[in-house]
Design a protein around this motif. Structure first.
Motif, short mmCIF file in Angstrom:
data_model
loop_
_atom_site.label_atom_id
_atom_site.label_comp_id
_atom_site.label_asym_id
_atom_site.label_seq_id
_atom_site.Cartn_x
_atom_site.Cartn_y
_atom_site.Cartn_z
N ALA A 46 55.56 54.20 42.42
CA ALA A 46 54.22 53.45 42.61
C ALA A 46 53.04 54.12 42.92
O ALA A 46 53.25 55.16 43.45
CB ALA A 46 54.59 52.41 43.72
N ALA A 47 51.84 53.43 42.48
CA ALA A 47 50.63 54.12 42.71
C ALA A 47 49.63 53.10 42.96
O ALA A 47 49.73 52.11 42.83
CB ALA A 47 49.99 54.91 41.51
N ILE A 48 48.53 53.65 43.68
CA ILE A 48 47.54 52.88 44.18
C ILE A 48 46.20 53.49 44.11
O ILE A 48 45.88 54.66 44.50
CB ILE A 48 47.59 52.34 45.66
CG1 ILE A 48 46.78 51.35 46.05
CG2 ILE A 48 47.80 53.66 46.49
CD1 ILE A 48 47.03 50.47 47.48
N SER A 49 45.10 52.94 43.74
CA SER A 49 43.86 53.36 43.42
C SER A 49 43.20 53.54 44.69
O SER A 49 43.55 53.21 45.77
CB SER A 49 42.83 52.38 42.51
OG SER A 49 42.69 51.33 43.14
N TRP A 50 41.98 54.48 44.71
CA TRP A 50 41.51 55.12 45.88
C TRP A 50 41.08 53.95 46.63
O TRP A 50 40.87 53.97 48.05
CB TRP A 50 40.50 56.04 45.71
CG TRP A 50 39.26 55.54 45.20
CD1 TRP A 50 38.70 55.48 43.78
CD2 TRP A 50 37.97 55.38 45.81
NE1 TRP A 50 37.81 55.07 43.70
CE2 TRP A 50 37.10 54.85 44.85
CE3 TRP A 50 37.48 55.22 47.29
CZ2 TRP A 50 35.75 54.49 45.47
CZ3 TRP A 50 36.40 54.80 47.29
CH2 TRP A 50 35.45 54.59 46.39
N ARG A 51 40.53 52.84 46.15
CA ARG A 51 40.22 51.57 47.01
C ARG A 51 40.97 50.82 47.10
O ARG A 51 40.93 49.60 48.06
CB ARG A 51 39.00 50.78 45.80
CG ARG A 51 37.58 51.62 46.06
CD ARG A 51 36.52 50.70 45.14
NE ARG A 51 35.28 51.42 45.13
CZ ARG A 51 34.26 50.97 44.49
NH1 ARG A 51 34.51 49.82 43.65
NH2 ARG A 51 33.24 51.46 44.27
N GLY A 52 42.36 51.02 46.86
CA GLY A 52 43.32 49.99 46.81
C GLY A 52 43.41 48.63 45.81
O GLY A 52 44.04 47.80 46.13
N SER A 53 42.41 48.80 45.01
CA SER A 53 42.25 47.39 44.15
C SER A 53 43.15 47.48 42.86
O SER A 53 43.49 46.37 42.30
CB SER A 53 40.86 47.51 43.45
OG SER A 53 40.23 48.61 42.93
N ARG A 54 43.73 48.64 42.64
CA ARG A 54 44.66 48.69 41.66
C ARG A 54 45.99 49.19 42.12
O ARG A 54 46.03 50.17 42.96
CB ARG A 54 44.15 49.40 40.35
CG ARG A 54 42.88 48.83 39.61
CD ARG A 54 42.37 49.56 38.52
NE ARG A 54 41.74 50.90 39.17
CZ ARG A 54 41.17 51.85 38.41
NH1 ARG A 54 41.20 51.73 37.25
NH2 ARG A 54 40.74 52.83 38.93
N THR A 55 47.15 48.69 41.50
CA THR A 55 48.47 49.30 41.65
C THR A 55 49.12 49.26 40.48
O THR A 55 48.77 48.46 39.43
CB THR A 55 49.24 48.57 42.85
OG1 THR A 55 49.42 47.06 42.34
CG2 THR A 55 48.28 48.32 44.25
#
Length: 126
Positions: A46-55
């Motif tokens: 799993a991955a998450i963008s630096w703002r947490g808005s995309r996974t």
């Protein structure tokens, strides 16, 4: 150089839940979890963008695992539910350095990450 330290691994029965954490020593860009089972190659979880808005999730964990982050604490989490013996592996946290171009989302390739933790063992018994 950012240091990543994973915690929270352990032994759990099939069908159970576990949350693992990764604390970064400084700010990072996108972050991710990978795992490596005995005798197998390391794979994206799993991955998450630096703002947490995309996974983004691997098909094998979609609907069971949830990635999240707390940027105030420079920490990323992986909540794992409905665990299966096939989820047994060493789980590694990875992060991209701040300042890297983030327009190529999602980042599921290991080569996209600059920093790595030492891993935490997750064992699911049947």
């Amino acid at each position: 150089q950012v240091q990543l330290v994973e915690s929270g691994g352990g032994l759990v029965q099939a069908g159970g839940s576990l949350r693992i954490s990764c604390a970064a020593s400084g700010r990072t860009g996108s972050m991710a979890w990978f795992r490596q089972a005995p005798g197998k190659a390391r794979e994206f979880v799993a991955a998450i963008s630096w703002r947490g808005s995309r996974t983004s999730y691997a098909d094998s964990v979609k609907g069971r695992f949830t990635i999240s982050r707390d940027n105030a604490e420079n920490t990323v989490f992986l909540q794992m539910n409905s665990l299966k013996p096939a989820d047994t592996a060493v789980y590694y946290c990875a992060a991209r350095r701040v300042g890297r171009y983030e327009g190529g989302w999602p980042y599921s390739d290991q080569a996209e990450y600059d920093y790595w933790g030492q891993g935490t063992q997750v064992t699911v018994s049947s």
